[in-house]
Design an enzyme around this catalytic site. Structure first.
Site, PDB file in Angstrom:
ATOM      1  CB  SER A  72      -0.874   0.018   1.259  1.00 47.27           C
ATOM      2  OG  SER A  72      -1.657  -1.155   1.313  1.00 47.27           O
ATOM      3  CD  GLU A  73       1.266   6.398  -3.483  1.00 50.15           C
ATOM      4  OE1 GLU A  73       0.140   6.218  -3.983  1.00 50.15           O
ATOM      5  OE2 GLU A  73       2.052   7.270  -3.886  1.00 50.15           O
ATOM      6  NE  ARG A  95      -3.648   1.574   7.878  1.00 53.51           N
ATOM      7  CZ  ARG A  95      -3.285   1.720   9.138  1.00 53.51           C
ATOM      8  NH1 ARG A  95      -3.966   2.518   9.922  1.00 53.51           N
ATOM      9  NH2 ARG A  95      -2.259   1.058   9.629  1.00 53.51           N
ATOM     10  CG  ASP A 119      -7.780  -0.140   5.901  1.00 58.18           C
ATOM     11  OD1 ASP A 119      -7.707   0.479   4.820  1.00 58.18           O
ATOM     12  OD2 ASP A 119      -7.079  -1.134   6.169  1.00 58.18           O
ATOM     13  NE  ARG A 153      -5.187  -0.366   3.445  1.00 58.66           N
ATOM     14  CZ  ARG A 153      -4.224  -0.937   4.159  1.00 58.66           C
ATOM     15  NH1 ARG A 153      -3.110  -1.311   3.599  1.00 58.66           N
ATOM     16  NH2 ARG A 153      -4.394  -1.112   5.453  1.00 58.66           N
TER      17      ARG A 153
END
Ligand SMILES: Nc1nc2c(ncn2[C@@H]2O[C@H](COP(=O)(O)OP(=O)(O)OP(=O)(O)O)[C@@H](O)[C@H]2O)c(=O)[nH]1
Ligand SMILES: [Zn+2]
Length: 191
Positions: free
Chosen positions: A50-51, A91, A123, A125
């Site tokens: 995850s970036e 996130r 979160d 995502r």
């Protein structure tokens, strides 16, 4: 899903030689970074990373992201597999909101409290692009490098077999202790 795909290109790195492909999903652009032997592997090692610009690029000590990325690229260059660089910064709340969350953490909130105070879920995502990339690269079985139960659940929900889970555990420092504690105690990470 309306995804725009790039061609596959070579990417020599300090870790070894990879091949790389980009996927554009609305305003987000993600990467699949493959080892040279990727197509011949029955169950490749896979890291869904995850970036985290502050960690991955600036070397922030507030999280474990840069060390996990480093470990994954090194491991996959040697053992074969794929790193998906999943561009859902913070996130998936984006950089402005993540830095606002950091400002709240400076005042004593933990990671979850800061997100909630800004009006987000803990979160945000969404992993659907990961499923799309698995289909595109014909991944049916894999060895997943993660501590995050949500990533495990998502991969299982696709019907992709997780042959093995490889932990990505990084030694804590005084700046990321709280972050790691919250992941373990409140988000169920396998730490
Ligand atoms: N909102 C928010 N996001 C953060 C914060 N610190 C790191 N992140 C983001 O969290 C993501 C990394 O997720 P984590 O939950 O640390 O770990 P993970 O990648 O899901 O789990 P592993 O696969 O085990 O590494 C990256 O997108 C980071 O930018 C924070 O304080 N607030
Ligand atoms: Zn990070």
């Amino acid at each position: 899903m309306n995804i725009i795909q790039s061609n596959i290109a070579n990417l020599p790195t300090k870790y070894g030689k990879f091949r790389i492909k980009a996927y554009k999903d609305g305003h987000q652009e993600h990467l699949a970074i493959m080892s040279q032997d990727f197509e011949n592997l029955d169950a490749p090692y896979v890291r869904i990373h995850s970036e985290c610009l502050t960690g991955d690029t600036l070397g922030s000590l507030k999280c474990d992201c840069q060390s996990q990325l480093d470990l994954s690229l090194k491991f996959i260059a040697q053992n074969g597999g794929l790193v998906i660089y999943h561009r859902q910064e913070g996130r998936n709340i984006g950089l402005v909101n993540k830095i606002n969350a950091y400002a709240l953490q400076d005042k004593g909130r933990n990671t979850i409290e800061a997100n909630l105070e800004l009006g987000f879920a803990e979160d945000e995502r969404d992993y659907s692009i990961v499923g799309y990339i698995f289909d595109d690269l014909k991944i049916k079985k894999l060895k997943l490098i993660t501590n995050n139960p949500e990533k495990i659940k998502y991969v299982e929900s696709l019907g992709v077999e997780i042959v093995e889970r490889i932990p990505a555990i990084i030694k804590a420092n005084k700046y990321n202790e709280g972050y790691l504690f919250t992941k373990k105690e409140k988000m169920g990470h396998l730490l």
